[in-house]
Design a protein around this motif. Structure first.
Motif, PDB file in Angstrom:
ATOM      1  N   ASP A  35       3.405 -32.905  -1.222  1.00 47.83           N
ATOM      2  CA  ASP A  35       4.245 -31.837  -0.672  1.00 47.83           C
ATOM      3  C   ASP A  35       4.348 -31.980   0.852  1.00 47.83           C
ATOM      4  OD1 ASP A  35       5.482 -29.516   0.108  1.00 47.83           O
ATOM      5  OD2 ASP A  35       4.043 -28.161  -0.842  1.00 47.83           O
ATOM      6  N   PRO A  36       5.556 -32.211   1.400  1.00 50.27           N
ATOM      7  CA  PRO A  36       5.693 -32.390   2.843  1.00 50.27           C
ATOM      8  C   PRO A  36       5.398 -31.123   3.642  1.00 50.27           C
ATOM      9  CG  PRO A  36       7.853 -32.303   1.798  1.00 50.27           C
ATOM     10  CD  PRO A  36       6.843 -32.361   0.693  1.00 50.27           C
ATOM     11  N   ALA A  37       5.298 -29.981   2.971  1.00 50.44           N
ATOM     12  CA  ALA A  37       5.005 -28.723   3.673  1.00 50.44           C
ATOM     13  C   ALA A  37       3.526 -28.570   4.005  1.00 50.44           C
ATOM     14  CB  ALA A  37       5.466 -27.536   2.837  1.00 50.44           C
ATOM     15  N   ARG A  38       2.687 -29.456   3.509  1.00 53.14           N
ATOM     16  CA  ARG A  38       1.254 -29.357   3.788  1.00 53.14           C
ATOM     17  C   ARG A  38       0.954 -29.650   5.254  1.00 53.14           C
ATOM     18  NH1 ARG A  38      -1.235 -26.522  -0.173  1.00 53.14           N
ATOM     19  NH2 ARG A  38      -0.778 -27.365  -2.253  1.00 53.14           N
ATOM     20  N   GLY A  53      -7.669 -25.047  10.476  1.00 57.30           N
ATOM     21  CA  GLY A  53      -6.438 -24.324  10.255  1.00 57.30           C
ATOM     22  C   GLY A  53      -5.621 -24.978   9.170  1.00 57.30           C
ATOM     23  N   GLY A  54      -4.820 -24.189   8.463  1.00 56.56           N
ATOM     24  CA  GLY A  54      -3.946 -24.715   7.425  1.00 56.56           C
ATOM     25  C   GLY A  54      -4.713 -25.274   6.246  1.00 56.56           C
ATOM     26  N   ASP A  55      -4.218 -26.385   5.706  1.00 63.05           N
ATOM     27  CA  ASP A  55      -4.785 -26.995   4.491  1.00 63.05           C
ATOM     28  C   ASP A  55      -5.927 -27.941   4.824  1.00 63.05           C
ATOM     29  OD1 ASP A  55      -2.792 -25.855   2.646  1.00 63.05           O
ATOM     30  OD2 ASP A  55      -1.377 -27.172   3.679  1.00 63.05           O
ATOM     31  N   CYS A  56      -6.881 -27.465   5.617  1.00 62.97           N
ATOM     32  CA  CYS A  56      -7.945 -28.344   6.114  1.00 62.97           C
ATOM     33  C   CYS A  56      -8.966 -28.706   5.047  1.00 62.97           C
ATOM     34  CB  CYS A  56      -8.640 -27.716   7.317  1.00 62.97           C
ATOM     35  SG  CYS A  56      -9.401 -26.118   6.977  1.00 62.97           S
ATOM     36  N   ASP A  57      -8.946 -27.990   3.912  1.00 57.16           N
ATOM     37  CA  ASP A  57      -9.927 -28.263   2.858  1.00 57.16           C
ATOM     38  C   ASP A  57      -9.300 -28.923   1.640  1.00 57.16           C
ATOM     39  OD1 ASP A  57      -8.441 -26.090   2.095  1.00 57.16           O
ATOM     40  OD2 ASP A  57     -10.149 -24.841   1.500  1.00 57.16           O
ATOM     41  N   LEU A  58      -8.087 -29.470   1.791  1.00 60.87           N
ATOM     42  CA  LEU A  58      -7.393 -30.130   0.681  1.00 60.87           C
ATOM     43  C   LEU A  58      -7.492 -31.646   0.857  1.00 60.87           C
ATOM     44  CD1 LEU A  58      -5.662 -29.297  -1.814  1.00 60.87           C
ATOM     45  CD2 LEU A  58      -3.648 -29.742  -0.387  1.00 60.87           C
ATOM     46  N   PRO A  59      -8.043 -32.375  -0.118  1.00 61.42           N
ATOM     47  CA  PRO A  59      -8.170 -33.834   0.047  1.00 61.42           C
ATOM     48  C   PRO A  59      -6.811 -34.521   0.079  1.00 61.42           C
ATOM     49  CG  PRO A  59      -9.612 -33.026  -1.715  1.00 61.42           C
ATOM     50  CD  PRO A  59      -8.682 -31.908  -1.366  1.00 61.42           C
ATOM     51  N   MET A 199     -10.000 -37.658   1.452  1.00 58.89           N
ATOM     52  CA  MET A 199     -10.888 -36.799   2.225  1.00 58.89           C
ATOM     53  C   MET A 199     -10.121 -35.572   2.672  1.00 58.89           C
ATOM     54  SD  MET A 199     -12.751 -39.680   4.653  1.00 58.89           S
ATOM     55  CE  MET A 199     -14.111 -38.645   5.200  1.00 58.89           C
ATOM     56  N   THR A 200     -10.845 -34.505   2.969  1.00 57.43           N
ATOM     57  CA  THR A 200     -10.245 -33.341   3.615  1.00 57.43           C
ATOM     58  C   THR A 200     -10.264 -33.559   5.122  1.00 57.43           C
ATOM     59  OG1 THR A 200     -12.323 -32.133   3.920  1.00 57.43           O
ATOM     60  CG2 THR A 200     -11.194 -31.878   1.787  1.00 57.43           C
ATOM     61  N   CYS A 201      -9.502 -32.744   5.847  1.00 56.71           N
ATOM     62  CA  CYS A 201      -9.545 -32.823   7.311  1.00 56.71           C
ATOM     63  C   CYS A 201     -10.954 -32.570   7.834  1.00 56.71           C
ATOM     64  CB  CYS A 201      -8.569 -31.814   7.923  1.00 56.71           C
ATOM     65  SG  CYS A 201      -6.829 -32.231   7.729  1.00 56.71           S
ATOM     66  N   GLU A 202     -11.642 -31.605   7.233  1.00 52.79           N
ATOM     67  CA  GLU A 202     -13.002 -31.312   7.691  1.00 52.79           C
ATOM     68  C   GLU A 202     -13.916 -32.512   7.488  1.00 52.79           C
ATOM     69  OE1 GLU A 202     -16.837 -28.412   6.696  1.00 52.79           O
ATOM     70  OE2 GLU A 202     -14.828 -27.806   6.016  1.00 52.79           O
ATOM     71  N   ALA A 276      -9.341 -34.177  13.038  1.00 54.51           N
ATOM     72  CA  ALA A 276      -8.540 -34.729  11.946  1.00 54.51           C
ATOM     73  C   ALA A 276      -7.373 -33.806  11.680  1.00 54.51           C
ATOM     74  CB  ALA A 276      -9.384 -34.892  10.683  1.00 54.51           C
ATOM     75  N   VAL A 277      -6.200 -34.404  11.547  1.00 57.36           N
ATOM     76  CA  VAL A 277      -4.992 -33.636  11.259  1.00 57.36           C
ATOM     77  C   VAL A 277      -4.279 -34.306  10.093  1.00 57.36           C
ATOM     78  CG1 VAL A 277      -3.603 -34.913  12.950  1.00 57.36           C
ATOM     79  CG2 VAL A 277      -2.919 -32.607  12.276  1.00 57.36           C
TER      80      VAL A 277
END
Length: 309
Positions: A35-38, A53-59, A199-202, A276-277
């Protein structure tokens, strides 16, 4: 002192509202479904403070960001002799270009273009079965992130293998010059799988902390590489980490960074933070469009550019 969490939230909110998101990578079919909106952003400061911030916990698929970690491993195995098989100069060409290889007798221009990463992967193999080499790469990234849940997305790895004809051409070309010493299929299989690490951003921000702190994890005090080697990896990230968009990234952001076509960027503010972004839409050079803009905002507001305030 700026409020890091507040700034991160504000940047994430701004990026969520933007319509100019770039285009997701489609040449790897599995990535075309993202999804490009992530958008996700995570910053781990020197004192261990985490701002997300945002979807920082989504791999997400880190793709070429894995090349930072494979380079670190290969330098540990081969030391400076690695530079006889791969250069340290910016390429000025697309990340999967074969043009320079012919002119330079199969020696890739730097370790972050695809050809260079294949040469680095060959060093890590060092005669071992691909499963063992891949296990070592994954263990190292989990160790750096202090998180054993980092995994390889097998569907992405299969997708890369099914469409990786250009990488196969690069590998065979280098093999013809003796730059690759292991079987081409072994090198390609290991390469496709380490690019498919998710990986997630975190997690990614935590994994990069040793590069922000002179080779050490500041929480554990554990030295991962020497301070000199960390500086040199950062230098390569600054000059080569965004392919033929590296100069623009240095000009706009002013931090060492490494991008991946999954839309992620790992950036380093030396002595300050690991960042990480993730935003899946890419610019014309194959780098995250909003990811670069977000990092530019963050570096300016936190006064983190290595070139001064």
């Amino acid at each position: 002192m700026p409020d890091l969490q507040e700034i991160v939230h504000e940047i994430a909110d701004e990026m969520a509202r933007r319509d100019d998101r770039g285009d997701v990578a489609t040449y790897i079919p599995e990535l075309a479904h993202v999804d490009p909106a992530r958008f996700g952003l995570a910053v781990v400061a020197a004192d261990g403070t985490l701002a997300c911030g945002g979807d920082c916990d989504l791999p997400f698929s880190i793709q070429s960001i894995s090349k930072v970690f494979t380079l670190t491993l290969a330098l540990g195995l081969a030391g400076d002799s690695l530079w006889r098989r791969v250069g340290r100069e910016p390429s000025g060409n697309a990340f999967n270009s074969i043009v320079q290889l012919e002119l330079e007798k199969g020696v890739p221009r730097n370790p972050f273009i695809n050809a260079g990463a294949l040469a680095v992967t060959d060093v890590i193999l060092s005669g071992h079965p691909p499963r063992e080499a891949l296990g070592e790469i994954l263990r190292f990234i989990r160790f750096a992130a202090q998180d054993d849940s980092v995994f390889i997305d097998e569907s992405v790895a299969r997708s890369e293998k099914a469409t990786g004809f250009r990488n196969a051409a690069l590998a065979n070309f280098m093999k013809s010059f003796g730059v690759l010493r292991n079987p081409v299929d072994f090198v390609l299989g290991t390469y496709f799988h380490h690019c498919a690490i998710a990986m997630t951003c975190e997690q990614l921000a935590r994994a990069g902390r040793f590069l922000a702190h002179s080779g050490r994890n500041p929480d554990t005090g554990c030295s991962i590489v020497s301070a000199e080697r960390a500086r040199r990896i950062n230098a390569l990230m600054l000059t080569c980490g965004h392919y033929d968009g590296s100069g623009e990234f240095a000009y706009r952001v002013g931090l060492p960074g490494k991008s991946g076509v999954g839309g992620g960027i790992l950036a380093v503010a030396p002595g300050q933070a690991s960042i990480a972004v993730w935003s899946p839409g890419l610019d014309e050079s194959g780098n995250s469009h909003l990811g670069r803009i977000a990092l530019e905002r963050l570096a300016r507001r936190m006064k983190w550019s290595i070139f001064g305030q």
